[in-house]
Scaffold this motif. Structure first.
Motif, PDB file in Angstrom:
ATOM      1  N   ASN A  47      30.915  -6.548 -21.739  1.00 39.30           N
ATOM      2  CA  ASN A  47      30.366  -7.002 -22.889  1.00 39.30           C
ATOM      3  C   ASN A  47      29.094  -6.616 -23.269  1.00 39.30           C
ATOM      4  N   GLY A  48      28.809  -6.566 -24.569  1.00 43.87           N
ATOM      5  CA  GLY A  48      27.388  -5.830 -25.099  1.00 43.87           C
ATOM      6  C   GLY A  48      27.580  -4.357 -25.466  1.00 43.87           C
ATOM      7  N   THR A  49      28.637  -3.711 -24.725  1.00 41.13           N
ATOM      8  CA  THR A  49      28.605  -2.185 -25.018  1.00 41.13           C
ATOM      9  C   THR A  49      28.903  -1.964 -26.620  1.00 41.13           C
ATOM     10  N   GLY A  50      29.452  -2.854 -27.251  1.00 44.82           N
ATOM     11  CA  GLY A  50      29.792  -2.307 -28.633  1.00 44.82           C
ATOM     12  C   GLY A  50      31.463  -2.472 -29.013  1.00 44.82           C
ATOM     13  N   LYS A  51      32.161  -3.216 -27.905  1.00 49.24           N
ATOM     14  CA  LYS A  51      33.561  -3.270 -28.024  1.00 49.24           C
ATOM     15  C   LYS A  51      34.102  -3.735 -29.355  1.00 49.24           C
ATOM     16  N   THR A  52      33.544  -4.641 -29.572  1.00 51.34           N
ATOM     17  CA  THR A  52      34.081  -5.452 -30.765  1.00 51.34           C
ATOM     18  C   THR A  52      33.788  -4.656 -32.118  1.00 51.34           C
ATOM     19  N   THR A  53      32.509  -4.121 -32.128  1.00 49.55           N
ATOM     20  CA  THR A  53      32.284  -3.356 -33.235  1.00 49.55           C
ATOM     21  C   THR A  53      33.229  -2.209 -33.248  1.00 49.55           C
ATOM     22  N   THR A  54      33.403  -1.561 -32.034  1.00 42.63           N
ATOM     23  CA  THR A  54      34.135  -0.314 -32.323  1.00 42.63           C
ATOM     24  C   THR A  54      35.579  -0.703 -32.606  1.00 42.63           C
ATOM     25  N   GLU A 108      35.005 -15.296 -33.511  1.00 37.33           N
ATOM     26  CA  GLU A 108      34.038 -15.237 -34.891  1.00 37.33           C
ATOM     27  C   GLU A 108      33.764 -13.786 -35.203  1.00 37.33           C
ATOM     28  N   GLN A 109      33.193 -13.185 -34.315  1.00 30.36           N
ATOM     29  CA  GLN A 109      32.573 -11.748 -34.682  1.00 30.36           C
ATOM     30  C   GLN A 109      33.878 -11.147 -35.246  1.00 30.36           C
ATOM     31  N   LEU A 110      34.832 -10.754 -34.568  1.00 31.12           N
ATOM     32  CA  LEU A 110      36.122 -10.025 -35.218  1.00 31.12           C
ATOM     33  C   LEU A 110      36.662 -10.522 -36.298  1.00 31.12           C
ATOM     34  N   THR A 144      29.194   4.703 -27.387  1.00 31.27           N
ATOM     35  CA  THR A 144      28.528   3.994 -28.317  1.00 31.27           C
ATOM     36  C   THR A 144      27.003   4.038 -28.019  1.00 31.27           C
ATOM     37  N   LYS A 145      26.178   3.752 -29.175  1.00 34.82           N
ATOM     38  CA  LYS A 145      24.866   3.629 -29.359  1.00 34.82           C
ATOM     39  C   LYS A 145      24.107   5.153 -28.898  1.00 34.82           C
ATOM     40  N   LEU A 146      24.957   6.122 -29.158  1.00 33.91           N
ATOM     41  CA  LEU A 146      24.127   7.358 -28.802  1.00 33.91           C
ATOM     42  C   LEU A 146      22.968   7.608 -29.926  1.00 33.91           C
ATOM     43  N   ASP A 147      23.098   6.957 -30.980  1.00 30.75           N
ATOM     44  CA  ASP A 147      21.952   7.097 -32.010  1.00 30.75           C
ATOM     45  C   ASP A 147      20.514   6.366 -31.379  1.00 30.75           C
ATOM     46  N   THR A 148      20.642   5.716 -30.103  1.00 28.18           N
ATOM     47  CA  THR A 148      19.559   4.828 -29.872  1.00 28.18           C
ATOM     48  C   THR A 148      18.891   5.497 -28.726  1.00 28.18           C
ATOM     49  N   VAL A 184      32.310   8.830 -31.030  1.00 29.20           N
ATOM     50  CA  VAL A 184      30.975   8.205 -30.530  1.00 29.20           C
ATOM     51  C   VAL A 184      30.418   7.364 -31.721  1.00 29.20           C
ATOM     52  N   GLY A 185      29.997   6.246 -31.383  1.00 27.52           N
ATOM     53  CA  GLY A 185      29.020   5.497 -32.116  1.00 27.52           C
ATOM     54  C   GLY A 185      27.774   5.819 -32.571  1.00 27.52           C
ATOM     55  N   VAL A 186      27.197   5.912 -33.700  1.00 28.62           N
ATOM     56  CA  VAL A 186      25.916   6.647 -34.141  1.00 28.62           C
ATOM     57  C   VAL A 186      25.287   5.490 -34.910  1.00 28.62           C
ATOM     58  N   GLY A 187      25.620   4.559 -34.768  1.00 33.67           N
ATOM     59  CA  GLY A 187      24.941   3.242 -35.810  1.00 33.67           C
ATOM     60  C   GLY A 187      25.761   1.908 -35.717  1.00 33.67           C
ATOM     61  N   GLU A 188      25.308   0.874 -36.384  1.00 33.89           N
ATOM     62  CA  GLU A 188      25.966  -0.657 -36.299  1.00 33.89           C
ATOM     63  C   GLU A 188      26.796  -0.682 -37.486  1.00 33.89           C
ATOM     64  N   LYS A 189      26.646   0.218 -38.627  1.00 32.15           N
ATOM     65  CA  LYS A 189      27.602   0.189 -39.706  1.00 32.15           C
ATOM     66  C   LYS A 189      29.164   0.548 -39.251  1.00 32.15           C
TER      67      LYS A 189
HETATM   68  P1  GDP Z   1      30.809  -6.359 -27.505  1.00 32.39           P
HETATM   69  O1  GDP Z   1      30.174  -7.228 -26.765  1.00 32.39           O
HETATM   70  O2  GDP Z   1      30.894  -5.079 -26.363  1.00 32.39           O
HETATM   71  O3  GDP Z   1      31.752  -6.853 -28.207  1.00 32.39           O
HETATM   72  O4  GDP Z   1      29.573  -5.412 -28.348  1.00 32.39           O
HETATM   73  P2  GDP Z   1      29.199  -5.840 -29.869  1.00 32.39           P
HETATM   74  O5  GDP Z   1      30.387  -5.141 -30.616  1.00 32.39           O
HETATM   75  O6  GDP Z   1      28.945  -7.281 -30.347  1.00 32.39           O
HETATM   76  O7  GDP Z   1      28.023  -4.891 -29.884  1.00 32.39           O
HETATM   77  C1  GDP Z   1      26.856  -5.167 -29.353  1.00 32.39           C
HETATM   78  C2  GDP Z   1      25.653  -4.705 -30.161  1.00 32.39           C
HETATM   79  O8  GDP Z   1      25.669  -3.387 -29.809  1.00 32.39           O
HETATM   80  C3  GDP Z   1      25.719  -5.209 -31.673  1.00 32.39           C
HETATM   81  O9  GDP Z   1      24.335  -5.494 -32.127  1.00 32.39           O
HETATM   82  C4  GDP Z   1      26.179  -3.920 -32.215  1.00 32.39           C
HETATM   83  O10 GDP Z   1      25.765  -3.895 -33.703  1.00 32.39           O
HETATM   84  C5  GDP Z   1      25.473  -2.907 -31.499  1.00 32.39           C
HETATM   85  N1  GDP Z   1      26.244  -1.527 -31.697  1.00 32.39           N
HETATM   86  C6  GDP Z   1      27.368  -1.318 -31.251  1.00 32.39           C
HETATM   87  N2  GDP Z   1      27.582  -0.124 -31.475  1.00 32.39           N
HETATM   88  C7  GDP Z   1      26.658   0.550 -31.826  1.00 32.39           C
HETATM   89  C8  GDP Z   1      26.454   1.896 -31.990  1.00 32.39           C
HETATM   90  O11 GDP Z   1      26.825   2.930 -32.209  1.00 32.39           O
HETATM   91  N3  GDP Z   1      24.967   2.304 -32.413  1.00 32.39           N
HETATM   92  C9  GDP Z   1      24.000   1.078 -32.548  1.00 32.39           C
HETATM   93  N4  GDP Z   1      22.817   1.447 -32.952  1.00 32.39           N
HETATM   94  N5  GDP Z   1      24.398  -0.234 -32.002  1.00 32.39           N
HETATM   95  C10 GDP Z   1      25.590  -0.423 -31.932  1.00 32.39           C
END
Ligand code: GDP
Length: 294
Positions: free
Chosen positions: A102-109, A138-140, A246-250, A271-276
């Motif tokens: 959790n929190g790694t960016g799974k749902t966003t990815t 809800e997020q998805l 993910t989050k390579l941008d940060t 690679v994830g490089v942002g939240e969009k």
């Molecule tokens: P999950 O718990 O693994 O499903 O994670 P989420 O998809 O909810 O993402 C957790 C947080 O990481 C959210 O605030 C996303 O916007 C952020 N996030 C995900 N991928 C990236 C990325 O590639 N870059 C940045 N800067 N933020 C990201």
């Protein structure tokens, strides 16, 4: 500047900014030690950094910078030439199981990937199989609306394998090309989580014996060497076929890409490089190394 260039800007500044400075000067033992420290600071891990430096030092045929680049490129896992995700054909959809903590960016990815496949012309279906957290569903749902993709979801607490089964039925009914499945990143215990992933895999195997699902592990680049041991555990349980970093941008610690490929022999594919939603890039090893040294 390309997107990847921007995505690795932080890693480049700390990593190659320093490397360049050292490689430009006379290369005595102290300089090579400094190169090794720079690689460690970028999160390659001490053992791997020392291997890269030893390898580069031993090269007589290349300039030091090229020798280092060459050693780095040599760490990458082999790529499949037949494409990813695997397309089974015969009307069977490709299946991508997205897993990770959790929190790694799974749902966003999951949303980014669905959007990406859809832009490439595929009919995409998303599945919300993280039923452990109501918020994940809800997020998805919110993402699915935003990227205009159909989603199969059950109520929180439902059996994730039932969600997957329904999603595969819906995919058949809709003639979908690819199903992207979000999964839980945490359950009551770690062994529960791994058992559940195994059960989801069995469900896919039963419903679509020809699918050969892809298992994409989401690795947060900011978690460093810790993420590496997570990845190992998931690899043992679920057999990873790809990694999304993910989050390579940060972070300035993009060296983890080398470390994970070397450790697991599984390729980083995205690679994830942002939240969009468009902030997901395909990962090409040579371009990555070039972008680091740009
Ligand atoms: P999950 O718990 O693994 O499903 O994670 P989420 O998809 O909810 O993402 C957790 C947080 O990481 C959210 O605030 C996303 O916007 C952020 N996030 C995900 N991928 C990236 C990325 O590639 N870059 C940045 N800067 N933020 C990201």
């Amino acid at each position: 500047m390309s997107d990847l260039d921007q995505g690795v800007a932080r890693t480049r500044q700390s990593f190659v900014g320093r490397l360049r400075g050292i490689l430009g000067g006379p290369l005595d033992d102290a300089a090579w030690d400094e190169i090794e420290e720079t690689l460690i600071a970028a999160d390659m891990g001490a053992g791997l950094a020392s291997r890269v430096v030893e390898g580069a030092r031993a090269r007589r045929d290349l300039e030091p910078e090229l020798a280092v680049k060459n050693e780095l490129i040599g760490l990458f896992a082999p790529r499949r030439t037949t494409g990813w995700p695997h397309v089974p054909g015969n009307g069977t959809p490709a299946v991508v199981l997205v897993i990770g903590v959790n929190g790694t960016g799974k749902t966003t990815t999951v949303a980014k990937l669905g959007h990406r496949f859809s832009k490439l012309g595929a009919k995409v279906l998303l599945a919300a199989a993280d039923t452990f957290r109501a918020a994940a569903i809800e997020q998805l749902e919110a993402w699915a609306k935003r990227v205009d993709l159909p989603l199969v979801a059950h109520a929180a607490g439902a059996d994730p394998s039932a969600v997957v089964y329904d999603a595969l039925d819906a995919a058949a009914a809709r003639d979908s090309d690819v199903v992207v499945i979000d999964t839980a990143g945490r359950l009551h215990t770690k062994s529960n989580l791994m058992d559940e992933l195994a059960k989801i895999r069995r469900t896919i195997g039963k419903r679509l014996p020809d699918a050969l699902p892809e298992v994409l592990f989401v690795l947060d680049a900011t978690t460093g060497q810790n993420g590496l041991s997570q990845a190992r555990a998931f690899h043992e349980a679920a057999g990873l076929t790809g990694i999304a970093l993910t989050k390579l941008d940060t972070t300035s610690r993009g060296g983890i890409a080398f470390a994970i490929e070397d450790a697991l022999d599984v390729p980083v594919l995205f690679v994830g490089v942002g939240e969009k939603v468009d902030d997901l890039l395909e990962f090409a090893p040579n371009d990555f190394v070039e972008a680091l040294f740009a």
